[in-house]
Design a protein around this motif. Structure first.
Motif, PDB file in Angstrom:
ATOM      1  N   UNK A  98      -5.910  16.364 -41.230  1.00 27.78           N
ATOM      2  CA  UNK A  98      -7.309  16.649 -40.927  1.00 27.78           C
ATOM      3  C   UNK A  98      -7.518  18.121 -40.613  1.00 27.78           C
ATOM      4  N   UNK A  99      -8.711  18.609 -40.907  1.00 27.22           N
ATOM      5  CA  UNK A  99      -9.058  20.003 -40.610  1.00 27.22           C
ATOM      6  C   UNK A  99     -10.504  20.070 -40.111  1.00 27.22           C
ATOM      7  N   UNK A 100     -10.668  20.392 -38.805  1.00 26.89           N
ATOM      8  CA  UNK A 100      -9.651  20.690 -37.801  1.00 26.89           C
ATOM      9  C   UNK A 100      -8.844  19.459 -37.406  1.00 26.89           C
ATOM     10  N   UNK A 101      -7.720  19.712 -36.758  1.00 25.95           N
ATOM     11  CA  UNK A 101      -6.753  18.645 -36.508  1.00 25.95           C
ATOM     12  C   UNK A 101      -6.930  17.932 -35.180  1.00 25.95           C
ATOM     13  N   UNK A 102      -7.786  18.443 -34.299  1.00 25.95           N
ATOM     14  CA  UNK A 102      -7.942  17.824 -32.983  1.00 25.95           C
ATOM     15  C   UNK A 102      -9.410  17.795 -32.575  1.00 25.95           C
ATOM     16  N   UNK A 103      -9.720  16.890 -31.666  1.00 24.09           N
ATOM     17  CA  UNK A 103     -11.093  16.752 -31.179  1.00 24.09           C
ATOM     18  C   UNK A 103     -11.578  18.015 -30.480  1.00 24.09           C
ATOM     19  N   UNK A 104     -10.698  18.687 -29.757  1.00 25.18           N
ATOM     20  CA  UNK A 104     -11.101  19.880 -29.008  1.00 25.18           C
ATOM     21  C   UNK A 104     -11.483  21.033 -29.925  1.00 25.18           C
ATOM     22  N   UNK A 105     -11.060  20.966 -31.185  1.00 25.76           N
ATOM     23  CA  UNK A 105     -11.386  22.034 -32.132  1.00 25.76           C
ATOM     24  C   UNK A 105     -12.728  21.818 -32.826  1.00 25.76           C
ATOM     25  N   UNK A 106     -13.328  20.643 -32.643  1.00 24.31           N
ATOM     26  CA  UNK A 106     -14.614  20.348 -33.279  1.00 24.31           C
ATOM     27  C   UNK A 106     -15.721  20.857 -32.367  1.00 24.31           C
ATOM     28  N   UNK A 107     -16.418  21.886 -32.794  1.00 26.28           N
ATOM     29  CA  UNK A 107     -17.427  22.502 -31.944  1.00 26.28           C
ATOM     30  C   UNK A 107     -18.772  21.778 -32.059  1.00 26.28           C
ATOM     31  N   UNK A 108     -19.607  21.874 -31.027  1.00 26.81           N
ATOM     32  CA  UNK A 108     -20.953  21.296 -31.109  1.00 26.81           C
ATOM     33  C   UNK A 108     -21.755  21.866 -32.276  1.00 26.81           C
ATOM     34  N   UNK A 109     -21.553  23.138 -32.575  1.00 25.14           N
ATOM     35  CA  UNK A 109     -22.278  23.770 -33.669  1.00 25.14           C
ATOM     36  C   UNK A 109     -21.871  23.156 -35.014  1.00 25.14           C
ATOM     37  N   UNK A 110     -20.591  22.841 -35.147  1.00 29.98           N
ATOM     38  CA  UNK A 110     -20.117  22.221 -36.389  1.00 29.98           C
ATOM     39  C   UNK A 110     -20.722  20.836 -36.561  1.00 29.98           C
ATOM     40  N   UNK A 111     -20.827  20.083 -35.467  1.00 34.42           N
ATOM     41  CA  UNK A 111     -21.434  18.753 -35.521  1.00 34.42           C
ATOM     42  C   UNK A 111     -22.914  18.871 -35.867  1.00 34.42           C
ATOM     43  N   UNK A 112     -23.607  19.808 -35.249  1.00 35.13           N
ATOM     44  CA  UNK A 112     -25.033  20.004 -35.518  1.00 35.13           C
ATOM     45  C   UNK A 112     -25.288  20.239 -37.008  1.00 35.13           C
ATOM     46  N   UNK A 113     -24.400  20.976 -37.645  1.00 33.61           N
ATOM     47  CA  UNK A 113     -24.597  21.338 -39.045  1.00 33.61           C
ATOM     48  C   UNK A 113     -24.644  20.103 -39.950  1.00 33.61           C
ATOM     49  N   UNK A 114     -23.946  19.052 -39.577  1.00 36.53           N
ATOM     50  CA  UNK A 114     -23.942  17.839 -40.388  1.00 36.53           C
ATOM     51  C   UNK A 114     -25.312  17.157 -40.397  1.00 36.53           C
ATOM     52  N   UNK A 115     -26.085  17.347 -39.367  1.00 35.24           N
ATOM     53  CA  UNK A 115     -27.365  16.650 -39.221  1.00 35.24           C
ATOM     54  C   UNK A 115     -28.546  17.467 -39.723  1.00 35.24           C
ATOM     55  N   UNK A 116     -28.312  18.690 -40.144  1.00 37.60           N
ATOM     56  CA  UNK A 116     -29.405  19.534 -40.618  1.00 37.60           C
ATOM     57  C   UNK A 116     -29.979  18.976 -41.917  1.00 37.60           C
ATOM     58  N   UNK A 117     -31.290  19.068 -42.105  1.00 37.47           N
ATOM     59  CA  UNK A 117     -31.900  18.583 -43.361  1.00 37.47           C
ATOM     60  C   UNK A 117     -31.296  19.261 -44.578  1.00 37.47           C
ATOM     61  N   UNK A 118     -31.337  18.557 -45.702  1.00 40.50           N
ATOM     62  CA  UNK A 118     -30.803  19.070 -46.959  1.00 40.50           C
ATOM     63  C   UNK A 118     -31.869  19.770 -47.792  1.00 40.50           C
ATOM     64  N   UNK A 119     -33.060  19.902 -47.238  1.00 37.03           N
ATOM     65  CA  UNK A 119     -34.141  20.539 -47.978  1.00 37.03           C
ATOM     66  C   UNK A 119     -34.599  19.668 -49.139  1.00 37.03           C
ATOM     67  N   UNK A 120     -34.744  20.247 -50.332  1.00 37.44           N
ATOM     68  CA  UNK A 120     -35.206  19.465 -51.484  1.00 37.44           C
ATOM     69  C   UNK A 120     -34.259  18.321 -51.857  1.00 37.44           C
ATOM     70  N   UNK A 121     -33.013  18.414 -51.415  1.00 33.50           N
ATOM     71  CA  UNK A 121     -32.023  17.389 -51.753  1.00 33.50           C
ATOM     72  C   UNK A 121     -31.980  16.234 -50.759  1.00 33.50           C
ATOM     73  N   UNK A 122     -32.831  16.267 -49.723  1.00 31.74           N
ATOM     74  CA  UNK A 122     -32.848  15.164 -48.765  1.00 31.74           C
ATOM     75  C   UNK A 122     -33.176  13.849 -49.469  1.00 31.74           C
ATOM     76  N   UNK A 123     -32.676  12.756 -48.913  1.00 37.67           N
ATOM     77  CA  UNK A 123     -32.961  11.446 -49.473  1.00 37.67           C
ATOM     78  C   UNK A 123     -34.433  11.110 -49.293  1.00 37.67           C
ATOM     79  N   UNK A 124     -35.060  10.728 -50.385  1.00 38.42           N
ATOM     80  CA  UNK A 124     -36.458  10.294 -50.347  1.00 38.42           C
ATOM     81  C   UNK A 124     -36.535   8.913 -50.960  1.00 38.42           C
ATOM     82  N   UNK A 125     -36.604   7.929 -50.106  1.00 35.28           N
ATOM     83  CA  UNK A 125     -36.646   6.550 -50.574  1.00 35.28           C
ATOM     84  C   UNK A 125     -38.011   6.256 -51.155  1.00 35.28           C
TER      85      UNK A 125
END
Length: 370
Positions: free
Chosen positions: A321-348
């Motif tokens: 895994x990269x990063x290899x430990x929980x302590x290396x996962x920053x809050x900023x990195x987690x936030x980035x996963x939840x950011x909108x995808x813009x025009x590519x966001x899912x539109x049901x």
């Protein structure tokens, strides 16, 4: 859409959908997703169909999830392949969640990931003594999708958090405790159940309830572990949860700590955040939009292809895994996963016209919006 990988036919008042890849544990591919979607939308215009039954061919599983070999190849070569698969899969899950006719999901055998997406949002969900349910995505470097995080977030206490962060597998009894199933019916009685539904589509829930039984007791029921599960998983970070698990005297808590550690650290932290976000969500569609963002972001990262490689391709069970430990996962990195995808966001897409028409039909049995 004609396909041998999904068998769709009408039996009396029942629209029957059988996943037909038993050698692959009925893992979902794009052809199957399209076949199911086509059948469900077609039956909306058929006045003779009053209930849908979803089941799987073979005795080993209803559906082991999505075909992750396709996702692995997409991560390596063309991200558009997996994105297309997820968009159409999530649209199918949203259709099932809003379907105006009763949908009976028979979770006989292994039911994981995409299989939960098909049946977890159905109006009547049945498990058997052979049922094994799980949302094991953190083990391959992904977060639970198909609105599974919504189902787990609604489980009593922190049971859903426990299952999501450890990729835990549960049987029929625990599925009922966690709210992932509604009824237990022995596998040998499923043919009789399906037969009983043929003339009584609108009364599907009553027919299933009449044939249901109390499930056999398991060796260790999650309900008995609520005290330490609720105490440990109420923490705000996966690292703190891990510390609490390690401090507990129960052997099951120690096993949970090891399971949590074996998953992708990024996936574990993102999954915890996704579950917390899902607690305030009202609809399956809302959760699917979040799921699509997360899945696309994992597709772009290193852990998803590595997790699938270790679990399915090379089968060495030693992901790097990269990063290899929980302590290396920053809050900023987690936030980035939840950011909108813009025009590519899912539109049901809006529900089909037939769904909207049925929603005002006084005789239609309403489905529960999970």
């Amino acid at each position: 859409m004609e396909t041998t990988q999904v068998l769709c036919r009408r039996e009396g008042r029942v629209g029957r959908v059988t996943l037909n890849r038993p050698r692959a544990l009925n893992a979902l591919n794009l052809e199957m997703i399209r076949g199911i979607h086509s059948a469900l939308t077609g039956w909306l215009d058929d006045p003779d169909v009053e209930v849908i039954v979803l089941d799987g061919a073979g005795e080993r599983g209803f559906c082991a999830g999505g075909d992750i070999t396709v996702v692995h190849e997409s991560a390596r070569t063309d991200h558009g392949i997996a994105r297309r698969l997820w968009r159409e899969e999530y649209a199918l899950d949203a259709l099932i969640a809003s379907y105006p006719l009763p949908v009976v999901g028979l979770m006989d055998g292994i039911t994981m990931g995409g299989g939960i997406g098909l049946t977890g949002h159905a109006s009547v969900r049945v498990v058997t003594e052979r049922s094994v349910l799980a949302m094991p995505e953190v083990a391959i470097g992904l977060a639970p999708d198909v609105a599974g995080s919504l189902l787990l977030a609604r489980a009593p206490g922190e049971l859903g958090t426990h299952l999501a962060l450890t990729a835990g597998r549960i049987g029929a009894r625990d599925a009922l405790v966690c709210g992932l199933a509604d009824h237990y019916v022995p596998a040998e009685r499923l043919p009789a159940l399906t037969e009983a539904l043929r003339p009584y589509g609108p009364k599907a829930a009553d027919v299933v309830a009449a044939m249901a039984e109390a499930p056999p007791a398991g060796a260790a029921d999650l309900a008995d572990d609520r005290s330490w599960i609720d105490a440990c998983y109420a923490a705000d970070s996966a690292a703190e949860i891990l510390g609490r698990l390690r401090a507990r005297p129960e052997p099951a808590a120690a096993a949970a700590a090891e399971a949590l550690l074996s998953g992708s650290p990024t996936a574990v932290e993102v999954t915890l955040r996704a579950l917390r976000e899902a607690r305030s969500m009202a609809t399956v569609a809302e959760c699917l939009v979040q799921d699509y963002r997360l899945s696309c972001r994992f597709l772009e990262g290193p852990d998803l292809p590595e997790g699938i490689r270790a679990a399915v391709i090379d089968k060495d069970r030693s992901p790097r895994w990269s990063p290899a430990s929980l302590t290396e996962v920053t809050p900023e990195a987690v936030d980035a996963y939840f950011a909108p995808l813009g025009p590519d966001d899912l539109r049901l897409s809006p529900p089909p016209a037939a769904v909207l028409a049925w929603s005002d039909h006084s005789e239609a049995e309403p489905t529960r919006n999970r």
